[in-house]
Write a protein that holds these residues in place. Sequence first.
Motif, PDB file in Angstrom:
ATOM      1  N   UNK A 104      -0.029  -2.890  -9.082  1.00  0.00           N
ATOM      2  CA  UNK A 104      -1.045  -2.377  -8.150  1.00  0.00           C
ATOM      3  C   UNK A 104      -1.160  -0.878  -8.373  1.00  0.00           C
ATOM      4  N   UNK A 105      -2.356  -0.438  -8.734  1.00  0.00           N
ATOM      5  CA  UNK A 105      -2.555   0.977  -9.021  1.00  0.00           C
ATOM      6  C   UNK A 105      -2.297   1.833  -7.782  1.00  0.00           C
ATOM      7  N   UNK A 106      -1.695   2.995  -8.003  1.00  0.00           N
ATOM      8  CA  UNK A 106      -1.434   3.920  -6.896  1.00  0.00           C
ATOM      9  C   UNK A 106      -2.742   4.464  -6.359  1.00  0.00           C
ATOM     10  N   UNK A 107      -2.969   4.180  -5.094  1.00  0.00           N
ATOM     11  CA  UNK A 107      -4.167   4.687  -4.413  1.00  0.00           C
ATOM     12  C   UNK A 107      -3.824   4.763  -2.932  1.00  0.00           C
ATOM     13  N   UNK A 108      -3.332   5.936  -2.490  1.00  0.00           N
ATOM     14  CA  UNK A 108      -2.791   6.044  -1.126  1.00  0.00           C
ATOM     15  C   UNK A 108      -3.667   5.339  -0.111  1.00  0.00           C
ATOM     16  N   UNK A 109      -3.044   4.544   0.830  1.00  0.00           N
ATOM     17  CA  UNK A 109      -1.592   4.412   1.025  1.00  0.00           C
ATOM     18  C   UNK A 109      -0.910   3.390   0.111  1.00  0.00           C
ATOM     19  N   UNK A 110      -1.648   2.827  -0.850  1.00  0.00           N
ATOM     20  CA  UNK A 110      -1.057   1.863  -1.783  1.00  0.00           C
ATOM     21  C   UNK A 110      -0.330   2.639  -2.882  1.00  0.00           C
ATOM     22  N   UNK A 111       0.981   2.800  -2.714  1.00  0.00           N
ATOM     23  CA  UNK A 111       1.748   3.606  -3.652  1.00  0.00           C
ATOM     24  C   UNK A 111       3.033   2.874  -3.992  1.00  0.00           C
ATOM     25  N   UNK A 112       3.374   2.852  -5.293  1.00  0.00           N
ATOM     26  CA  UNK A 112       4.606   2.222  -5.780  1.00  0.00           C
ATOM     27  C   UNK A 112       4.657   0.748  -5.395  1.00  0.00           C
ATOM     28  N   UNK A 113       3.538   0.038  -5.543  1.00  0.00           N
ATOM     29  CA  UNK A 113       3.455  -1.366  -5.159  1.00  0.00           C
ATOM     30  C   UNK A 113       3.212  -2.250  -6.377  1.00  0.00           C
ATOM     31  N   UNK A 114       3.621  -3.502  -6.252  1.00  0.00           N
ATOM     32  CA  UNK A 114       3.281  -4.510  -7.237  1.00  0.00           C
ATOM     33  C   UNK A 114       3.104  -5.840  -6.504  1.00  0.00           C
ATOM     34  N   UNK A 115       2.363  -6.742  -7.135  1.00  0.00           N
ATOM     35  CA  UNK A 115       2.013  -8.013  -6.495  1.00  0.00           C
ATOM     36  C   UNK A 115       2.623  -9.160  -7.286  1.00  0.00           C
ATOM     37  N   UNK A 116       3.111 -10.152  -6.548  1.00  0.00           N
ATOM     38  CA  UNK A 116       3.626 -11.385  -7.134  1.00  0.00           C
ATOM     39  C   UNK A 116       2.672 -12.518  -6.783  1.00  0.00           C
ATOM     40  N   UNK A 117       2.199 -13.223  -7.790  1.00  0.00           N
ATOM     41  CA  UNK A 117       1.265 -14.334  -7.593  1.00  0.00           C
ATOM     42  C   UNK A 117       2.006 -15.643  -7.821  1.00  0.00           C
ATOM     43  N   UNK A 118       2.003 -16.486  -6.777  1.00  0.00           N
ATOM     44  CA  UNK A 118       2.613 -17.817  -6.845  1.00  0.00           C
ATOM     45  C   UNK A 118       1.598 -18.765  -6.233  1.00  0.00           C
ATOM     46  N   UNK A 119       0.944 -19.544  -7.065  1.00  0.00           N
ATOM     47  CA  UNK A 119      -0.120 -20.412  -6.555  1.00  0.00           C
ATOM     48  C   UNK A 119       0.418 -21.309  -5.435  1.00  0.00           C
ATOM     49  N   UNK A 120      -0.240 -21.392  -4.261  1.00  0.00           N
ATOM     50  CA  UNK A 120      -1.549 -20.785  -3.969  1.00  0.00           C
ATOM     51  C   UNK A 120      -1.441 -19.514  -3.133  1.00  0.00           C
ATOM     52  N   UNK A 121      -0.318 -18.803  -3.163  1.00  0.00           N
ATOM     53  CA  UNK A 121      -0.158 -17.625  -2.321  1.00  0.00           C
ATOM     54  C   UNK A 121       0.144 -16.409  -3.189  1.00  0.00           C
ATOM     55  N   UNK A 122       0.135 -15.239  -2.534  1.00  0.00           N
ATOM     56  CA  UNK A 122       0.474 -13.988  -3.213  1.00  0.00           C
ATOM     57  C   UNK A 122       1.161 -13.073  -2.210  1.00  0.00           C
ATOM     58  N   UNK A 123       2.034 -12.214  -2.724  1.00  0.00           N
ATOM     59  CA  UNK A 123       2.769 -11.280  -1.861  1.00  0.00           C
ATOM     60  C   UNK A 123       2.793  -9.916  -2.523  1.00  0.00           C
TER      61      UNK A 123
END
Length: 707
Positions: A225-244
């Motif tokens: 996940x690209x840094x774009x405040x307040x989204x900072x130092x984040x990454x996403x995990x995709x597990x069908x059919x959900x995501x976190x």
Amino acid sequence: AMALGEGGGSRLRRQLESGGFAAGEYVKQLSQQSDGDRDLQEHRQRIQALSEETAQSLKRNVYQNYRQFIETAREISYLESEMYQLSHILTEQKGIMEAVTQALLLQADRDDPALGARRAAATDPFLPLSAKEAAASEEGRQRTLTTLLEKVEGCRDLLPESPGKYLVYNGDLVEYDADHMAQIQRVHAFLMNDCLLVATALPNRRGAYRYDALYPLDGLAVVNVKDNPPMKDMFKLLMFPESRIFQAENAKIKKEWLEVLEETKRNRALSEKRRLEQEALPRPAPTPPESTNPFEEDEDDEEEEPSADEEVVDLSLEWIQELPEDLDVCIAQRDFEGAVDLLDKLNEYLGDKPVSQPVKELRAKVDERVRQLTDVLVFELSPDRSLRGGPRATRRAVSQLIRLGQSTKACELFLKNRAAAVQTAIRQLRIEGATLLYIHKLCHVFFTSLLETAREFETDFAGNNGCYSAFVVWARSSMRMFVDAFSKQVFDSKESLSTAAECVKVAKEHCKQLSEIGLDLTFIIHALLVKDIKGALQSYKDIIIEATKHRNSEEMWRRMNLMTPEALGKLREEMRSCGVGNFDQYTGDDCWVNLSYTVVAFTKQTMAFLEEALKLYFPELHMVLLESLVEIILVAVQHVDYSLRCEQDPEKKAFIRQNASFLYETVLPVVEKRFEEGVGKPAKQLQDLRNASRLMRVNPESTTSVV
């Protein structure tokens, strides 16, 4: 005097500014020292002048402070820009230094291969080791895994021990909501060589955790996940059919998580591939028998051609590789148009391409984002959101849903949103004391909202003709809601028939405005109001009948004496407005009228009922209105007929016959003519009622009723 005034003003200012100043004591002392009203007036003027001077001083200070605030904000903006430039320069310098260091290390490795091998072994945990070192390392990893998992409640049964399972990486993370980017909870993640365990921290036990979820690495996808405040130092995990979405403590830890996750997935895939290859070795595939089909070779070639075409799909383009991340950023920033543009670009690129396995994997990732985008757009159109801004406020979300191929859902949500807005606007209307004033406001609010909604609907769904039937159904249900509020105020409160007629007239006039857009809902408002209007007509008919019967019971058959010429002139004007043009022939000398008060009052009341009923008229009310008129007229006709048969005094009998003549030859033709003008066709029942008077004139002494 001016000097004395200035000196007095300064003393007064110091006195008012003193810390122990008491207004009550000051006024009391001033009243005792003053010689009269004039001194008090002068002192009041000085205080007033001091107040104005203080106000001007405050204005100057506020203006000066405001200018300083603007200058300070501008300087802060400049400083922020310079700090950003400085940060960018430092980042570039850091990249240059790392590149130089890496180049020097590579040069040293080429000069001394042994040194390079030792450095690689020390820094890369995934390089192959000797058998003894590998066994010791694996035993240590399993021991570490067992120790850590003892701190996690509820994972023993879900995570059985196996010889090849070991811990690769672990650390604390913060989980965020994928839709609203709100912090949810703190978690601890355990990455093993074949799965990822997520556990939540126990509140009262330090270092202890509770099992939350377990994800196999085979079905797990990692997205930066690209840094774009307040989204900072984040990454996403995709597990069908959900995501976190998780946030690391800093950029370094985030980078480590991304690298180790990808590396572990690759190692897992390689080990699984080797295992499958080894299982396939003992069981070689049987050699198929030789076929005598001369076309088999051609068929095989034709089957292999699509696989060759599948390899042509180039998914290595930079914008395709970053597409999932860009979609996440667009959704988080509420850039719905940008997200749909990216999807359209991808669909156009893959439109004529074959569906290979990499394309399917890309489609799976993109479909997950499409679902998230759809959910956000649906939330934008939900009635829970703010209803201000009118129908245009929904255009953005509606247009993007239509572009996503969700026109039916967009139509449904748009109409639900507008229904809630209309209902809220009606509820917020203040009920005025005057019913007609409230109805004017109600009609203006409702029909204006309906017209704006129709125009916006026509703009948004111009190319979706199938949605127009849904709008007509919605308009009907909205009209029912309007009629409920209308009837509750007009008919349930037992307003007079004239007020009800004016209110219905206002509603019809506003309803005709919808014809501007080709929408005619007049028949709907008629169908919804017919029951209430019938009730109002019958109720008012009963009132007139009771009033007529009451007057008939007190009838003395005497001429009316209006006492004054003004009263006589007013009665002439009232009868002329009722349509009785020959009333002068029934007037006598000295303000006398050669008619009974009962007949005159009946004429005015009947004509007023007819005029108000014609304002309410539409075809469904024809028989109700006609029957009500006949019942009202019958009461008067029967009373005149009965009195004519029973009266013995010749003078009174002649007077009764004169009233009967006025009733049959003047009033009934006027009623019949006005009814035909208002309805558009004659009424046979009224003609029959008037023709019945001929029998009475032929045999006036008969004791049989003519009606």
